[in-house]
Design an enzyme around this catalytic site. Structure first.
Site, PDB file in Angstrom:
ATOM      1  CG  ASP A 195      -4.740  13.415   3.143  1.00 13.87           C
ATOM      2  OD1 ASP A 195      -4.525  13.017   1.984  1.00 13.87           O
ATOM      3  OD2 ASP A 195      -3.985  14.231   3.714  1.00 13.87           O
ATOM      4  CG  ASP A 237     -12.468  -2.501  -4.651  1.00 16.92           C
ATOM      5  OD1 ASP A 237     -12.208  -1.374  -4.167  1.00 16.92           O
ATOM      6  OD2 ASP A 237     -13.406  -2.711  -5.445  1.00 16.92           O
ATOM      7  CD  GLU A 269      -4.509   7.798   0.697  1.00 15.34           C
ATOM      8  OE1 GLU A 269      -3.609   7.126   1.248  1.00 15.34           O
ATOM      9  OE2 GLU A 269      -4.773   8.973   1.018  1.00 15.34           O
ATOM     10  CG  HIS A 322      -7.976   5.111   2.414  1.00 18.47           C
ATOM     11  ND1 HIS A 322      -8.374   4.527   3.585  1.00 18.47           N
ATOM     12  CD2 HIS A 322      -7.314   6.226   2.768  1.00 18.47           C
ATOM     13  CE1 HIS A 322      -7.970   5.263   4.611  1.00 18.47           C
ATOM     14  NE2 HIS A 322      -7.311   6.306   4.128  1.00 18.47           N
TER      15      HIS A 322
END
Ligand SMILES: [Zn+2]
Length: 572
Positions: free
Chosen positions: A178, A543, A552, A498
């Protein structure tokens, strides 16, 4: 597919010798390589009965070492695999090789040499440049097209911060997949990277990270770390307290950072004193380290950091345990921690190590015994548990209390000896206990590596470093998946982190140098529920970009990887 991605494939086809069969996942090697002078183990887990192996040169397939017998299979309960060991420690000639096991196949290529990890260290450290917020980033000719425009330039005080109006949004690293920035997680990440420089500076200070500051006379690792320190400094209020995080109210979609137009809010606890003690403690510790590390290259900055640390300490004395949970309307990561005493202890120890002043030592000595158990064989340091960092830095300080330092060394040796024993008995030769396959297990493993190297620095024992290298081998491919857990490193790296940047940039491969979170027995996301519930813990991994609880990436997992790799570089 673009021209630039076609070319390497064509070259590979032209250069591929006839003997080069597709590598099998049943032979597991460190796809980066092995140090000339260290133990060299490959692992085999196959349904085909196999007893012998050779090591072959990649350039012509010639047998470089006749190899020998594979060990008898032993069961590794954490993966459910039957594992055999191929020990080729006696092969010391530098070069590029693969393992051949008749009836099973050949392994991925790997190198033997004195500096095999140099490029991996560079990529892992340079990944922080890719995570930079508030500026345009471009990885340049080495990774064409890997770039983003300046992002998150608009900052403001959130209602929970106790202030109103605009607030600078200045620098820092995006935390993970993020685009948030969190002081607590920045704390342990930046502290670990600063320790990397302190302990292994002579090996890494000349490495050119190809960042905008390269060539300015300071080591690039310090240039990169300063980008995040500048942001952390912007999170300190006038009274010395530090707000917990600067993020939007919710996560944005999987878009490029410059497309994310949500405001970056300075978010507080929602009530007086609005700042949190855990964030302020981590901040004080990190700024205290910066106060001694930057003193030779940028004394004015070092002084500024130390003053900020002292001011933060004074705030903590008045506000000893203000904890943080997300205020209403905020759903980004909260890095909530119910106990900030370990962060406070870390701050006292780093402040003492930098200044030598009595009040910090007095605080440390009055409280460190409460944290002796945080140096332990199971459970290395983590973002919410920094007690061990406090103890280690105190033991490495000049003028430390001899009794305390001796206790800390004793505890560290006992824990490291247990880790060495557990690792030697593990089928994949790693330090993870069965219960360690949690969210970010690869970060846990890298932190075990760091624990072993720190203990080696305090109490010289070659076994500690050798065991840390075994942990590194797992991360770089010697695992049940025969997968390198670092993007763009090795012949078979994971591909679908991620990670918003990697997902939204329209390029086939992910951004380089990023460590996957790794297997997670908790199956904490909907995507992972596709996996059978009774899989062994080490196999609980996908994966896939959607598998945020297994795949992530995060600055606090990459940091101990950077530390561990630096420990494996040649030099003092
Ligand atoms: Zn940004």
């Amino acid at each position: 597919m673009s021209d630039s991605t076609m070319k390497p494939i064509l070259l590979l086809l032209l250069a591929a010798p006839v003997f080069a069969a597709t590598p099998t996942l049943e032979i597991k090697v460190d796809q980066v390589g092995y140090l000339t002078t260290a133990a060299k183990l490959a692992l085999v887990s196959s349904h085909t009965a196999a007893t012998a192996f050779t090591v072959n040169q990649s350039k012509d397939g010639k047998v470089a070492w006749p190899g020998g017998k594979l060990s008898a299979p032993v069961e590794d309960p954490d993966s459910g695999d039957q594992v055999q060991v191929a020990d080729f420690s006696k092969l010391v000639k530098p070069g590029t090789y693969y393992i051949d096991v008749p009836g099973v196949g050949r392994s991925w290529d790997f190198e033997i040499g004195l500096d095999v990890y140099a490029n991996t260290w560079r990529l892992a450290m340079r990944s922080y440049y890719g995570q930079r917020c508030g500026t345009a980033v471009d990885l340049g000719p080495e990774f064409p097209g890997y770039k983003h425009d300046a992002c998150h330039l608009e900052g403001a005080y959130h209602a929970s911060s106790g202030k109103t109006g605009p607030h600078v949004s200045k620098g820092g690293w995006h935390d993970a997949g993020d685009y948030g920035r969190y002081v607590v997680n920045s704390g342990i990440s930046t502290g670990t990277l600063l320790w990397t420089y302190e302990m292994f500076g002579s090996r890494i200070k000349s490495v050119d990270l190809k960042i905008p500051e390269s060539g300015n006379g300071s080591p690039d690792i310090l240039n990169e770390i300063k980008w995040n320190l500048d942001w952390m400094l912007s999170m300190q209020d006038d009274d010395g307290g530090v707000w917990h995080k600067q993020t939007s109210e919710k996560f944005c979609d999987f878009i490029m950072p410059e497309k994310d137009k949500l405001i970056s809010f300075v978010i507080g606890t929602g009530k007086d004193p609005f700042k949190s003690t855990c964030a302020t403690g981590d901040f004080a510790a990190v700024m205290a380290i910066a106060g001694r590390v930057y003193v030779h290259h940028n004394p004015a900055f070092a002084t500024r950091c130390l003053r900020a640390a002292e001011k933060a300490w004074a705030w903590i004395e008045k506000n000893p345990n203000v904890t943080f949970r997300n205020p209403p309307g905020v759903s980004t990561g909260d890095y909530g921690d119910g106990n900030c005493a370990d962060e406070r202890l870390w701050a006292s120890a780093e402040l003492f190590r930098t200044t030598g002043l009595a009040p910090y030592q007095t605080y440390f000595l009055a409280h460190y015994t409460d944290f002796r158990k945080s140096i332990r064989p199971e459970g290395p340091p983590s973002w919410n548990n920094v007690g061990a960092l406090a103890l280690w830095t105190f033991a490495m300080a000049k003028g430390e209390d001899a009794v305390a330092a001796s206790n800390i060394r004793k505890d560290s040796i006992a824990a490291a000896d247990d880790i060495v024993k557990r690792t030697a008995a593990n089928g994949y030769r790693i330090s993870l206990a069965t219960t360690d396959y949690i969210w970010g297990s690869n970060g846990v493993l890298a932190n075990y590596g760091m624990q072993l190297l720190v203990t080696d620095a305090m109490a010289h024992n070659a076994l500690y470093r050798e065991t840390a290298l075994e942990d590194l081998h797992y991360l770089l491919g010697r695992n049940t998946f025969s997968l390198s857990f670092v993007t763009r490193v090795g012949e078979n790296p994971f591909k679908h982190p991620h990670h918003r940047l990697s997902a939204a940039d329209g390029l086939a491969d992910p951004w380089p140098g990023l460590l996957s979170g790794g297997p997670n027995r908790g199956r904490n996301d909907p995507d992972m529920k596709k996996l059978p519930a009774d899989l062994p813990p080490a196999k609980m991994y996908l994966d896939e970009q959607e598998a945020y609880a297994a795949n992530e990436v995060a600055i606090n997992w990459n940091a101990p990887l950077v530390f561990l790799l630096a420990g494996a570089l040649p030099g003092k």
